[in-house]
Design a protein around this motif. Structure first.
Motif, PDB file in Angstrom:
ATOM      1  N   ILE A 175      31.392  52.282  34.980  1.00  0.00           N
ATOM      2  CA  ILE A 175      31.916  51.545  36.134  1.00  0.00           C
ATOM      3  C   ILE A 175      33.370  51.179  35.839  1.00  0.00           C
ATOM      4  O   ILE A 175      33.780  51.084  34.684  1.00  0.00           O
ATOM      5  CB  ILE A 175      31.102  50.272  36.427  1.00  0.00           C
ATOM      6  CG1 ILE A 175      31.041  49.360  35.181  1.00  0.00           C
ATOM      7  CG2 ILE A 175      29.706  50.625  36.922  1.00  0.00           C
ATOM      8  CD1 ILE A 175      30.349  48.030  35.425  1.00  0.00           C
ATOM      9  N   ARG A 176      34.144  50.988  36.910  1.00  0.00           N
ATOM     10  CA  ARG A 176      35.516  50.533  36.757  1.00  0.00           C
ATOM     11  C   ARG A 176      35.542  49.034  37.015  1.00  0.00           C
ATOM     12  O   ARG A 176      35.013  48.559  38.033  1.00  0.00           O
ATOM     13  CB  ARG A 176      36.449  51.249  37.729  1.00  0.00           C
ATOM     14  CG  ARG A 176      37.904  50.765  37.616  1.00  0.00           C
ATOM     15  CD  ARG A 176      38.827  51.436  38.613  1.00  0.00           C
ATOM     16  NE  ARG A 176      39.057  52.835  38.253  1.00  0.00           N
ATOM     17  CZ  ARG A 176      38.739  53.862  39.013  1.00  0.00           C
ATOM     18  NH1 ARG A 176      38.161  53.664  40.189  1.00  0.00           N
ATOM     19  NH2 ARG A 176      38.996  55.093  38.619  1.00  0.00           N
ATOM     20  N   VAL A 177      36.149  48.278  36.110  1.00  0.00           N
ATOM     21  CA  VAL A 177      36.207  46.825  36.265  1.00  0.00           C
ATOM     22  C   VAL A 177      37.657  46.368  36.168  1.00  0.00           C
ATOM     23  O   VAL A 177      38.449  46.925  35.400  1.00  0.00           O
ATOM     24  CB  VAL A 177      35.346  46.091  35.209  1.00  0.00           C
ATOM     25  CG1 VAL A 177      33.894  46.522  35.311  1.00  0.00           C
ATOM     26  CG2 VAL A 177      35.873  46.313  33.805  1.00  0.00           C
ATOM     27  N   LEU A 178      37.997  45.374  36.964  1.00  0.00           N
ATOM     28  CA  LEU A 178      39.340  44.797  36.963  1.00  0.00           C
ATOM     29  C   LEU A 178      39.210  43.288  36.853  1.00  0.00           C
ATOM     30  O   LEU A 178      38.656  42.633  37.739  1.00  0.00           O
ATOM     31  CB  LEU A 178      40.104  45.174  38.228  1.00  0.00           C
ATOM     32  CG  LEU A 178      41.498  44.555  38.401  1.00  0.00           C
ATOM     33  CD1 LEU A 178      42.425  44.938  37.252  1.00  0.00           C
ATOM     34  CD2 LEU A 178      42.108  44.955  39.744  1.00  0.00           C
ATOM     35  N   ASP A 179      39.672  42.733  35.762  1.00  0.00           N
ATOM     36  CA  ASP A 179      39.703  41.295  35.532  1.00  0.00           C
ATOM     37  C   ASP A 179      40.785  40.697  36.435  1.00  0.00           C
ATOM     38  O   ASP A 179      41.923  41.175  36.466  1.00  0.00           O
ATOM     39  CB  ASP A 179      40.024  41.050  34.057  1.00  0.00           C
ATOM     40  CG  ASP A 179      40.030  39.588  33.651  1.00  0.00           C
ATOM     41  OD1 ASP A 179      40.239  38.722  34.518  1.00  0.00           O
ATOM     42  OD2 ASP A 179      39.841  39.313  32.454  1.00  0.00           O
ATOM     43  N   ALA A 180      40.444  39.631  37.168  1.00  0.00           N
ATOM     44  CA  ALA A 180      41.406  39.027  38.099  1.00  0.00           C
ATOM     45  C   ALA A 180      42.643  38.483  37.399  1.00  0.00           C
ATOM     46  O   ALA A 180      43.678  38.288  38.045  1.00  0.00           O
ATOM     47  CB  ALA A 180      40.732  37.919  38.903  1.00  0.00           C
ATOM     48  N   THR A 181      42.559  38.247  36.099  1.00  0.00           N
ATOM     49  CA  THR A 181      43.714  37.733  35.372  1.00  0.00           C
ATOM     50  C   THR A 181      44.532  38.841  34.720  1.00  0.00           C
ATOM     51  O   THR A 181      45.519  38.562  34.034  1.00  0.00           O
ATOM     52  CB  THR A 181      43.283  36.738  34.276  1.00  0.00           C
ATOM     53  OG1 THR A 181      42.511  37.430  33.277  1.00  0.00           O
ATOM     54  CG2 THR A 181      42.449  35.615  34.867  1.00  0.00           C
ATOM     55  N   SER A 185      42.838  48.042  35.387  1.00  0.00           N
ATOM     56  CA  SER A 185      41.378  48.133  35.301  1.00  0.00           C
ATOM     57  C   SER A 185      40.962  48.892  34.048  1.00  0.00           C
ATOM     58  O   SER A 185      41.777  49.542  33.378  1.00  0.00           O
ATOM     59  CB  SER A 185      40.826  48.819  36.548  1.00  0.00           C
ATOM     60  OG  SER A 185      41.353  50.134  36.668  1.00  0.00           O
ATOM     61  N   GLU A 186      39.667  48.824  33.737  1.00  0.00           N
ATOM     62  CA  GLU A 186      39.087  49.528  32.607  1.00  0.00           C
ATOM     63  C   GLU A 186      37.830  50.242  33.069  1.00  0.00           C
ATOM     64  O   GLU A 186      37.219  49.867  34.074  1.00  0.00           O
ATOM     65  CB  GLU A 186      38.693  48.553  31.495  1.00  0.00           C
ATOM     66  CG  GLU A 186      39.777  47.656  30.975  1.00  0.00           C
ATOM     67  CD  GLU A 186      39.203  46.630  30.021  1.00  0.00           C
ATOM     68  OE1 GLU A 186      38.835  46.998  28.883  1.00  0.00           O
ATOM     69  OE2 GLU A 186      39.106  45.456  30.418  1.00  0.00           O
ATOM     70  N   GLU A 187      37.418  51.241  32.301  1.00  0.00           N
ATOM     71  CA  GLU A 187      36.146  51.904  32.548  1.00  0.00           C
ATOM     72  C   GLU A 187      35.191  51.520  31.426  1.00  0.00           C
ATOM     73  O   GLU A 187      35.492  51.708  30.241  1.00  0.00           O
ATOM     74  CB  GLU A 187      36.327  53.416  32.625  1.00  0.00           C
ATOM     75  CG  GLU A 187      37.157  53.852  33.836  1.00  0.00           C
ATOM     76  CD  GLU A 187      37.271  55.360  33.971  1.00  0.00           C
ATOM     77  OE1 GLU A 187      36.593  56.080  33.188  1.00  0.00           O
ATOM     78  OE2 GLU A 187      38.031  55.811  34.851  1.00  0.00           O
ATOM     79  N   LEU A 188      34.045  50.965  31.808  1.00  0.00           N
ATOM     80  CA  LEU A 188      33.065  50.461  30.854  1.00  0.00           C
ATOM     81  C   LEU A 188      31.678  50.919  31.250  1.00  0.00           C
ATOM     82  O   LEU A 188      31.425  51.245  32.415  1.00  0.00           O
ATOM     83  CB  LEU A 188      33.064  48.923  30.827  1.00  0.00           C
ATOM     84  CG  LEU A 188      34.343  48.163  30.486  1.00  0.00           C
ATOM     85  CD1 LEU A 188      34.113  46.678  30.687  1.00  0.00           C
ATOM     86  CD2 LEU A 188      34.764  48.458  29.064  1.00  0.00           C
ATOM     87  N   THR A 189      30.752  50.872  30.303  1.00  0.00           N
ATOM     88  CA  THR A 189      29.349  51.015  30.675  1.00  0.00           C
ATOM     89  C   THR A 189      28.888  49.693  31.268  1.00  0.00           C
ATOM     90  O   THR A 189      29.483  48.632  31.020  1.00  0.00           O
ATOM     91  CB  THR A 189      28.475  51.357  29.458  1.00  0.00           C
ATOM     92  OG1 THR A 189      28.478  50.227  28.558  1.00  0.00           O
ATOM     93  CG2 THR A 189      28.992  52.598  28.729  1.00  0.00           C
ATOM     94  N   LEU A 190      27.826  49.751  32.049  1.00  0.00           N
ATOM     95  CA  LEU A 190      27.283  48.528  32.632  1.00  0.00           C
ATOM     96  C   LEU A 190      26.894  47.545  31.542  1.00  0.00           C
ATOM     97  O   LEU A 190      27.129  46.337  31.655  1.00  0.00           O
ATOM     98  CB  LEU A 190      26.082  48.853  33.522  1.00  0.00           C
ATOM     99  CG  LEU A 190      25.382  47.655  34.178  1.00  0.00           C
ATOM    100  CD1 LEU A 190      26.341  46.883  35.073  1.00  0.00           C
ATOM    101  CD2 LEU A 190      24.160  48.112  34.976  1.00  0.00           C
ATOM    102  N   ASP A 191      26.304  48.049  30.450  1.00  0.00           N
ATOM    103  CA  ASP A 191      25.893  47.166  29.362  1.00  0.00           C
ATOM    104  C   ASP A 191      27.091  46.467  28.724  1.00  0.00           C
ATOM    105  O   ASP A 191      27.027  45.281  28.394  1.00  0.00           O
ATOM    106  CB  ASP A 191      25.122  47.950  28.297  1.00  0.00           C
ATOM    107  CG  ASP A 191      23.716  48.339  28.756  1.00  0.00           C
ATOM    108  OD1 ASP A 191      23.227  47.726  29.730  1.00  0.00           O
ATOM    109  OD2 ASP A 191      23.120  49.253  28.155  1.00  0.00           O
ATOM    110  N   ASP A 192      28.190  47.200  28.548  1.00  0.00           N
ATOM    111  CA  ASP A 192      29.389  46.583  27.980  1.00  0.00           C
ATOM    112  C   ASP A 192      29.931  45.486  28.897  1.00  0.00           C
ATOM    113  O   ASP A 192      30.359  44.420  28.433  1.00  0.00           O
ATOM    114  CB  ASP A 192      30.478  47.634  27.743  1.00  0.00           C
ATOM    115  CG  ASP A 192      30.203  48.500  26.521  1.00  0.00           C
ATOM    116  OD1 ASP A 192      29.405  48.067  25.663  1.00  0.00           O
ATOM    117  OD2 ASP A 192      30.777  49.605  26.432  1.00  0.00           O
TER     118      ASP A 192
END
Length: 346
Positions: A175-181, A185-192
């Motif tokens: 999944i791609r995640v972006l921290d609001a701060t 963005s980064e690509e991580l596993t759901l578990d990570d």
């Protein structure tokens, strides 16, 4: 010669967090709340400064017991410290008859992200989920991501802490995640990703909302003094925005009065519909609404008549500052009304 009787002036404390130096050196004139001190004085209320820290909490408690009310400006998390000790102190002084705004119990009802779930059926609501455990988030989030990006929010926080944009990748199980701060963005596993969110479940829950595509158009903040609008703020944001062009347009929040013609529909909704619905759903007495609070709105889909819809992003209660220039006078009116209700009128 007869003596003339005068009622004593009502007294309130304005409480904020600070160290011993701030407690010693802060005055009414150099306080960041000088405009509130002046507005209270204009309606006949004596306001006193109160600087709080856990190391001199007993002295603050004695100070608060000597006034009729206390107005609190302390963030949920600040410099690594939470409000647990302060909230216990405020509950104690409130139980002894001091009016506290905002009372910790009111903050728990309307000032945490859980309010987004509890009010999801209102006109400002969206398809919002609540995760009480990491296991529930692991089980339910993947299905929700199939319909588009989601925004994950820890229940208590400020300044974008614990807020993430999460989306499914079409060519990868990650999944791609972006921290609001953060900017990228980064690509991580759901578990990570869940491991990063684990601490959010230690003392609360996690909220899951659909990402609003019009976020880059800006956020409208509606300031409320009790159940009346005290002004607006509007700004374009960087948080959760990935487009460099859209991020470049971000700027400071611009404040306007409650008469701003751009936001009169939102004012009517807040005063006439949404705030009464909020207090009913959350079982908050009208007179217990904070003297200053705000609701952040993202723009939702354009409606059939061409008007904007609004989606609630959060409610801020603990430490609303800065605010529009008209807000201190509205705060003072609210304080005077509340003290009169208690029989401690000016």
């Amino acid at each position: 010669m007869g003596t003339e009787q005068h009622s004593p002036r009502s007294k309130v404390a304005i409480l904020s967090r600070g160290d011993a130096a701030a407690r010693r050196d802060t005055t009414i004139k150099n306080s960041r709340f000088v405009d509130v001190f002046e507005a209270l004085a204009a309606v006949g209320i004596e306001a006193r400064r109160a600087i709080y820290d856990e190391c001199f909490a007993d002295a603050v408690r004695e100070q608060l017991l000597a006034v009729d009310g206390v107005l609190v400006w302390v963030n949920p998390i600040q410099d690594g410290r939470n409000r647990a000790g302060l909230d216990a102190l405020l509950r104690d002084v409130a139980a002894q008859g001091v009016w506290v705004s905002a009372h910790p119990d009111v903050i728990l009802k309307m000032g945490t992200k859980e309010v987004l779930y509890r009010t999801r059926s209102m006109g400002w609501g969206s398809d919002t989920a609540l995760y009480q455990t990491a296991e529930a988030m692991h089980a339910e989030l993947p299905d929700r991501l199939t319909s588009g990006p989601r925004v994950i929010k820890r229940n208590r926080g400020n300044g974008g802490q614990g807020v993430w944009k999460v989306e499914k990748l079409s060519t990868s199980p990650k999944i791609r995640v972006l921290d609001a701060t953060k900017d990228a963005s980064e690509e991580l596993t759901l578990d990570d990703f869940l491991r990063r969110c684990a601490e959010y479940f230690e003392n609360g829950s996690v909220i899951d909302q659909p990402f609003q595509p019009r976020l880059s158009e800006g956020v409208v903040r509606c300031y409320m003094a009790g159940d009346r609008c005290a002004g607006f703020g509007h700004h374009k944001v960087k948080a959760l925005i990935e487009s460099p062009a859209a991020r470049s347009e971000a700027g400071p929040r611009l404040y306007t009065s409650n008469a701003d013609p751009r936001f009169q529909r939102l004012r009517r909704l807040m005063e006439d519909e949404w705030t009464p619905q909020l207090t009913s759903l959350l079982d908050i007495a009208r007179d217990d609404l904070p003297v200053i609070w705000d609701a952040d709105f993202m723009l939702g889909p354009v409606q059939a008549d061409g008007s904007d819809s609004y989606v609630l992003g959060e409610i801020n209660v603990s430490s609303v500052h800065p605010y529009p220039g008209e807000a201190p006078a509205e705060i003072a009116k609210r304080v005077a009304d509340r003290l009169q209700l208690q029989g401690r009128g000016v």
